[in-house]
Design an enzyme around this catalytic site. Sequence first.
Site, PDB file in Angstrom:
ATOM      1  N   HIS A  41       0.845  -1.195   0.000  1.00  0.00           N
ATOM      2  CA  HIS A  41       0.000   0.000   0.000  1.00  0.00           C
ATOM      3  C   HIS A  41       0.884   1.251   0.000  1.00  0.00           C
ATOM      4  CE1 HIS A  41      -2.292  -3.301   1.756  1.00  0.00           C
ATOM      5  NE2 HIS A  41      -3.402  -2.667   1.412  1.00  0.00           N
ATOM      6  N   GLY A 171     -10.560   3.817   7.838  1.00  0.00           N
ATOM      7  CA  GLY A 171     -10.979   2.457   8.157  1.00  0.00           C
ATOM      8  C   GLY A 171     -10.971   2.185   9.643  1.00  0.00           C
ATOM      9  N   ASN A 200      -8.045  11.130   4.337  1.00  0.00           N
ATOM     10  CA  ASN A 200      -7.797  11.221   2.891  1.00  0.00           C
ATOM     11  C   ASN A 200      -9.017  10.884   2.033  1.00  0.00           C
ATOM     12  OD1 ASN A 200      -7.976   8.362   2.684  1.00  0.00           O
ATOM     13  ND2 ASN A 200      -5.771   8.121   3.023  1.00  0.00           N
ATOM     14  N   HIS A 275      -4.200   2.955  -3.247  1.00  0.00           N
ATOM     15  CA  HIS A 275      -4.324   2.323  -1.925  1.00  0.00           C
ATOM     16  C   HIS A 275      -3.622   0.983  -1.838  1.00  0.00           C
ATOM     17  CE1 HIS A 275      -6.111   1.270   1.948  1.00  0.00           C
ATOM     18  NE2 HIS A 275      -6.355   0.081   1.431  1.00  0.00           N
ATOM     19  N   GLU A 424     -16.851  -5.523  25.011  1.00  0.00           N
ATOM     20  CA  GLU A 424     -15.987  -6.701  25.083  1.00  0.00           C
ATOM     21  C   GLU A 424     -14.796  -6.631  24.137  1.00  0.00           C
ATOM     22  OE1 GLU A 424     -20.173  -8.012  26.232  1.00  0.00           O
ATOM     23  OE2 GLU A 424     -19.284  -6.825  24.600  1.00  0.00           O
ATOM     24  N   PHE A 450     -19.552 -14.451  25.107  1.00  0.00           N
ATOM     25  CA  PHE A 450     -19.255 -13.148  24.527  1.00  0.00           C
ATOM     26  C   PHE A 450     -17.767 -12.957  24.256  1.00  0.00           C
ATOM     27  CE2 PHE A 450     -23.298 -12.387  26.940  1.00  0.00           C
ATOM     28  CZ  PHE A 450     -24.084 -12.633  25.829  1.00  0.00           C
ATOM     29  N   HIS A 486     -26.889 -17.059  25.357  1.00  0.00           N
ATOM     30  CA  HIS A 486     -25.826 -16.871  26.342  1.00  0.00           C
ATOM     31  C   HIS A 486     -25.005 -18.134  26.599  1.00  0.00           C
ATOM     32  CE1 HIS A 486     -27.762 -13.093  27.027  1.00  0.00           C
ATOM     33  NE2 HIS A 486     -27.061 -12.809  28.116  1.00  0.00           N
TER      34      HIS A 486
END
Length: 694
Positions: A41, A171, A200, A275, A424, A450, A486
């Site tokens: 890049h 990003g 940019n 890019h 989390e 989770f 859960h």
Amino acid sequence: MQSPERKKVKMSASSSTLDVKCIDTVRVFSADMVQAAKSGHPGAPMGCAPMAHVLWSDTMSYSPSCPEWSNRDRFVLSNGHACALQYSMLHLTGYDVTVDDCRAFRQLDSKTPGHPENFCTPGVEVCTGPLGQGLSNAVGMCIAEKHMASTFNTSKFTPVDHFTYVICGDGCLQEGITSETSSLAGHLGLGKLVVLYDDNNITIDGSTDLSFTEDVGKRYEAYGWHVQTVSDVSDLESLRTAIRNAKLEVNKPSIIKVKTIIGLGSSKQGTAKAHGAPLGDEDLANTKKHYNFDPTKFFNVESDVAAHYKTVSTEVESEKTRWDAMMLAYAKEEPALYAEYNRRFNGELPAGLLDLLPTFAAGASDAASRKLSEACINSIAEKMPELMGGSADLTPSNLTSLKCSKDFQKDSPDGRYIRFGVREHGMAAICNGMFAHGGLRPYCATFLNFAGYALGSIRVSALSRFGVVYVMTHDSIGLGEDGPTHQPVEMIESLRSMPNCNVLRPCDINETNAAYQIALEQSGTPAVICLSRQGLPNLAGSEVAKAKMGGYVLRDVASPDIVLVGTGSETSLCYKAADELKAAGINARVVSMMCMDVFDGQSEAYKKSVLGEGIPAVAVEAAAVGSWNKYSHVQICMTRFGASAKGGDLMKRFGFTVDNVVEKSKKVVDFYKSTACPSLFARPVFDDEVAGGH
């Protein structure tokens, strides 16, 4: 989209001709790297070069000769695809990153991988491939700096006094993880965090107008950040002023929205074409001509540019020399603090620490392993002040609070318990940053299910060799009425499949003790400690030393007819089933497999001594079958999601009962009376490197 006219750096009082030449050198040097690799890049490094020049030339404190200097300013390239920029700066400022290393960009075993890796390249703090991770790690670094400063600084000495600088892109700010961590950073008032946002307007798909039109400045003001804008990155005076202003704002983290042009100076500038691919030979040659460089020369650094960065390197090294002198005086006047500071940054556990962990006490009643974990954490917390962490808004359920410490908050930086909130993924990334900073052993907690939200950051822990301790409670369908949303079914297997990650599921207090010992001793491997909500009995035969082998014989018999292999809450089922089988004339060995990952590392002779040769084995775990095939012939495991009901009822519904284990075991023994039982070890064993183990 038509490319804007090629631009050069705007001259100002603070941007000398040499500044401009240095910046342009960074641009073409970075582009050379990508072109040599025929991959990478180039655009972001070319657009961000002025930011990097200002940071390395006259902003940051660092030591090329000692990259691990504990009081260095931390730099994080959150948009890690732009790593040619960071490698260029490390090379120019005298780190052990040679021009040959830069020529080997993205090649096998080079110091210049395709995204930054902390264990490959001196001067790289964290692995920043997944966007948003780096900025989130930086929040953890700032938490560590603020806490360590409150611990070690005195009215006379400041061994801990540094900033964390981040370059991030669009990003990074689109990823949800940065919303989590930026919100917490604002709440905590992390004034030593300075983020330079490479604005940019380009992503891989094209213009950010396709998907990202929010007002980033207002968003960060709402988070409680100090927000500035530099309308042209080439205006070095404005850039330097904004950084100075950010450093003066001590009560808020800072973000500077810096307008850049991706691929500046190339024919592809301002477009997505700059890019993710090399410029190409022709465009690169023309770009060099645009910047008044010889297009036939590659990786060229002219003498005046080299001399500038050599001077910079000398100057920053003198800052470390002054710090070293201060630390000599600190050692004389504050010997206890000095010794503790060094112990922590050397990663040494306090003497006798692990002896404090609780073991089985006669007459102890059944207890959930999350409760046993609470006892383990608090048994060592006072003697291990570097243990710092918290929960994702589940403290009463995870049982992770530190009884010896208050909360870490904006006005109580000496506190060690972090209220991460319902974040989390960000929580885990912050812990990675705390570990990367040094001097702390972070832990964090949520429900095991989770861990799915945190999985991206846990993976980075494993990749980065960061020994973060993940305390994951409510580890099976046994949690009960909260239901399948859960109840973790596939999560343990998902984590077990991850390289360099110890997944530990203890069955009682001795094994919980062993789990924490493994977690703390293996500082280069993250540990996921899976803990029950329901009560578990203490089992005769469990031993800390044996459990630290990962798997061991919990209960043995002469000439076993079958081996029952359990883990966590299901180990006691195997234990009770062995009694029933004995009454039926079947000899059952019981094996506790607390940690497959550790057991996998034992010798084959040891593994055979545990599982036996040619003896049928039945695995019992209230989770997905997955890797149990390698250690058992038959599995009693989950093959679907759970349900909402009392934990005991669910265990009966899905076959996790003594009766079912006994019935299946009898069928297995009967089957192998007339059929030879295949060895679990009847497979070729190759050298680890040949098999891809490294």
